[in-house]
Design a protein around this motif. Structure first.
Motif, short mmCIF file in Angstrom:
data_model
loop_
_atom_site.label_atom_id
_atom_site.label_comp_id
_atom_site.label_asym_id
_atom_site.label_seq_id
_atom_site.Cartn_x
_atom_site.Cartn_y
_atom_site.Cartn_z
N UNK A 7 0.84 -1.20 0.00
CA UNK A 7 0.00 0.00 0.00
C UNK A 7 0.87 1.25 0.00
N UNK A 8 0.49 2.22 -0.83
CA UNK A 8 1.19 3.52 -0.88
C UNK A 8 0.20 4.63 -0.58
N UNK A 9 0.63 5.59 0.23
CA UNK A 9 -0.21 6.74 0.54
C UNK A 9 0.61 7.82 1.23
N UNK A 10 -0.09 8.75 1.86
CA UNK A 10 0.51 9.93 2.48
C UNK A 10 0.80 9.66 3.95
N UNK A 11 0.95 10.74 4.73
CA UNK A 11 1.19 10.60 6.17
C UNK A 11 0.04 9.90 6.87
N UNK A 12 -1.16 9.99 6.30
CA UNK A 12 -2.31 9.32 6.91
C UNK A 12 -2.12 7.81 6.83
N UNK A 13 -1.58 7.32 5.71
CA UNK A 13 -1.25 5.91 5.58
C UNK A 13 0.02 5.57 6.35
N UNK A 14 0.96 6.51 6.39
CA UNK A 14 2.20 6.33 7.14
C UNK A 14 1.90 6.07 8.62
N UNK A 15 0.86 6.75 9.14
CA UNK A 15 0.45 6.49 10.52
C UNK A 15 0.28 7.71 11.39
N UNK A 16 0.45 8.90 10.84
CA UNK A 16 0.47 10.10 11.66
C UNK A 16 -0.73 10.17 12.61
N UNK A 17 -0.42 10.32 13.90
CA UNK A 17 -1.36 10.46 15.01
C UNK A 17 -2.03 9.15 15.43
N UNK A 18 -1.64 8.02 14.86
CA UNK A 18 -2.12 6.74 15.37
C UNK A 18 -1.50 6.48 16.74
N UNK A 19 -2.11 5.60 17.51
CA UNK A 19 -1.64 5.35 18.87
C UNK A 19 -0.32 4.60 18.90
N UNK B 223 2.42 1.63 16.26
CA UNK B 223 2.67 1.14 14.91
C UNK B 223 1.73 0.05 14.44
N UNK B 224 1.22 -0.78 15.35
CA UNK B 224 0.30 -1.82 14.92
C UNK B 224 -1.15 -1.34 14.88
N UNK B 225 -1.37 -0.03 15.18
CA UNK B 225 -2.73 0.52 15.14
C UNK B 225 -2.86 1.66 14.15
N UNK B 226 -1.92 1.78 13.21
CA UNK B 226 -2.19 2.63 12.05
C UNK B 226 -3.31 1.98 11.26
N UNK B 227 -4.02 2.75 10.46
CA UNK B 227 -5.16 2.13 9.78
C UNK B 227 -4.75 1.01 8.83
N UNK C 294 -9.88 7.69 14.81
CA UNK C 294 -10.20 7.72 13.39
C UNK C 294 -9.38 6.70 12.61
N UNK C 295 -8.13 6.46 13.03
CA UNK C 295 -7.36 5.38 12.40
C UNK C 295 -8.10 4.05 12.56
N UNK D 39 -4.13 -2.12 11.01
CA UNK D 39 -5.37 -2.68 11.52
C UNK D 39 -6.14 -3.44 10.44
N UNK D 40 -6.19 -2.86 9.24
CA UNK D 40 -6.90 -3.53 8.14
C UNK D 40 -6.20 -4.83 7.77
N UNK D 41 -4.86 -4.82 7.74
CA UNK D 41 -4.10 -6.03 7.40
C UNK D 41 -4.31 -7.11 8.44
N UNK D 42 -4.27 -6.75 9.73
CA UNK D 42 -4.44 -7.73 10.79
C UNK D 42 -5.83 -8.36 10.75
N UNK D 43 -6.83 -7.53 10.53
CA UNK D 43 -8.20 -8.04 10.51
C UNK D 43 -8.45 -8.94 9.30
#
Length: 384
Positions: free
Chosen positions: A174-186, A188-192, A364-365, A195-199
């Motif tokens: 997956x490629x994206x911006x800082x939102x995909x990078x994880x900015x403001x997530x709690x 590293x394993x709870x970036x969106x 939101x993540x 979370x989607x990959x784990x689920x």
């Protein structure tokens, strides 16, 4: 008496989610872009973002009850503002979060937000320790902080380790911006994406690059060369907030990016995702800039009237991406489109506003990750 520790050299066989490992004075530095790609762009923001190991984890099979990982972190703060919290290391055991820790010591990089100028204060190696794990064989992953450059120095355990066996999972790049990078997530394993990959039971390779989702040809070539079963690109916000290109250049650049990915993955499911809801740039072009009057907030500096001259807004980008994917899909049945507002829309902003007007918070993540898992990996989804 302290149980004996087994020292295991860290090699590529024990690291997942990285493109390559660069030898350093102290150990190994994971990179998410290969050296040839890094050599094609001298931008300091990109260099920092790709070396921050979002989605990268040290992974192994072991019966250990104690794990010690020596690291040399490069932590970042902004000049004139309160220090940012230290990056978090997540311990995931057999797919479940089992612990969190931070790394003491490390370098400190101080960045001037307005200019990008940075100064580095040298630090020392620290140890991230997890103790009291349940005995018996288990799959272990130590997820590295998405917000710190991390050099891997040493690994010690109280039982031998071996690389994780192949579980037959599909690989999602997956490629994206800082939102995909994880900015403001709690963490590293709870970036969106995590979370989607784990689920969804897939192996994540996260090419979310803060400030650098800019349709760069070297990023497309990196995706082309990467082993992948599933691919996605989230395009838009960085093009607007950097005011990088006009509508005339945007469409051909998207086509070129997708063409390059297809050279290496002609039949893999490929998903194009448009921007999530961001009020300041929905109808107002960039650039945007930080407002430091009350913490860090971002403001749009463009003029809505400039859309008539070809300046990009998030609304314009969504329309263009939907059109491009619709037209290409006539010959490419494995190409898909997802409107980012289905992941986070105007109503979600009412309930969970973007704290700095640009990046989603931890809650939101989770929302975005859950929705991506359901819409994309679920029945009828692009990766279903």
């Amino acid at each position: 008496m302290r149980p004996a520790r087994v020292a295991t050299p860290i090699t590529a066989a024990l690291v997942r989610g990285a493109s390559e490992l660069e030898p350093t004075e102290h150990g190994l530095r994971p990179h998410r872009l290969p050296a040839w790609a890094r050599a094609q762009c001298a931008d300091a923001q990109l260099a920092m973002a790709e070396a921050q190991p979002s989605g990268v984890r040290v992974a192994f099979r072991t019966e250990a009850t104690t794990i010690e990982l020596d690291v040399l972190a490069t932590k970042m703060t902004y000049a004139g503002l309160d220090g940012r919290p230290d990056g978090v290391y997540d311990l995931v055991v057999d797919g479940r979060l089992a612990g969190r820790a931070i790394a003491p010591g490390g370098h400190l990089l101080t960045v001037e937000l307005a200019t990008g100028a940075a100064t580095l204060e040298q630090g020392v190696v620290g140890t991230v320790a997890f103790e009291g794990l349940a005995p018996g064989p288990k799959d272990v992953e130590v997820w590295l902080p998405y917000s710190e450059i991390t050099e891997l120095v040493g690994l010690r355990t109280d039982a031998p380790v071996e690389p994780l066996p192949d579980r037959g999972r599909r690989v999602w790049v997956h490629h994206g911006s800082s939102i995909s990078h994880g900015s403001s997530a709690a963490s590293p394993s709870t970036t969106w994406p995590a979370l989607a990959a784990a689920a969804s039971g897939v192996e994540l390779v996260n090419l979310g690059l803060a400030g650098s989702a800019l349709l760069d040809p070297f990023t497309a070539r990196t995706m082309r060369e990467a082993p992948a079963d599933l691919l996605s690109v989230k395009i838009g916000i960085n093009l607007v907030n950097l005011d990088l290109m006009r509508q005339r250049a945007f469409g051909p650049a998207v086509h070129g990016f997708l063409d390059t990915i297809r050279e290496g993955h002609p039949d893999a499911p490929l998903l194009v995702v448009s921007p999530i809801w961001c009020p300041m740039h929905e109808d107002t072009p960039g650039p945007s800039a930080p407002d430091l009057s009350d913490g860090v907030r971002f403001v749009a500096l463009g003029d809505p009237a400039d859309r008539a001259t070809g300046k990009l807004t998030l609304g314009v980008i969504r329309e263009e991406l939907a059109r491009i994917v619709r037209e290409r899909a006539r010959q490419d049945p494995h190409l898909h489109y997802l409107d980012g507002r289905a992941l986070y829309g105007a109503a979600d902003h009412d309930d969970l506003p973007l704290p700095d007007h640009l990046h989603p918070d931890a809650a939101s993540h989770r929302l975005i990750g859950e929705r991506f898992g359901r819409l994309v990996f679920g029945p009828g989804g692009a990766f279903g």
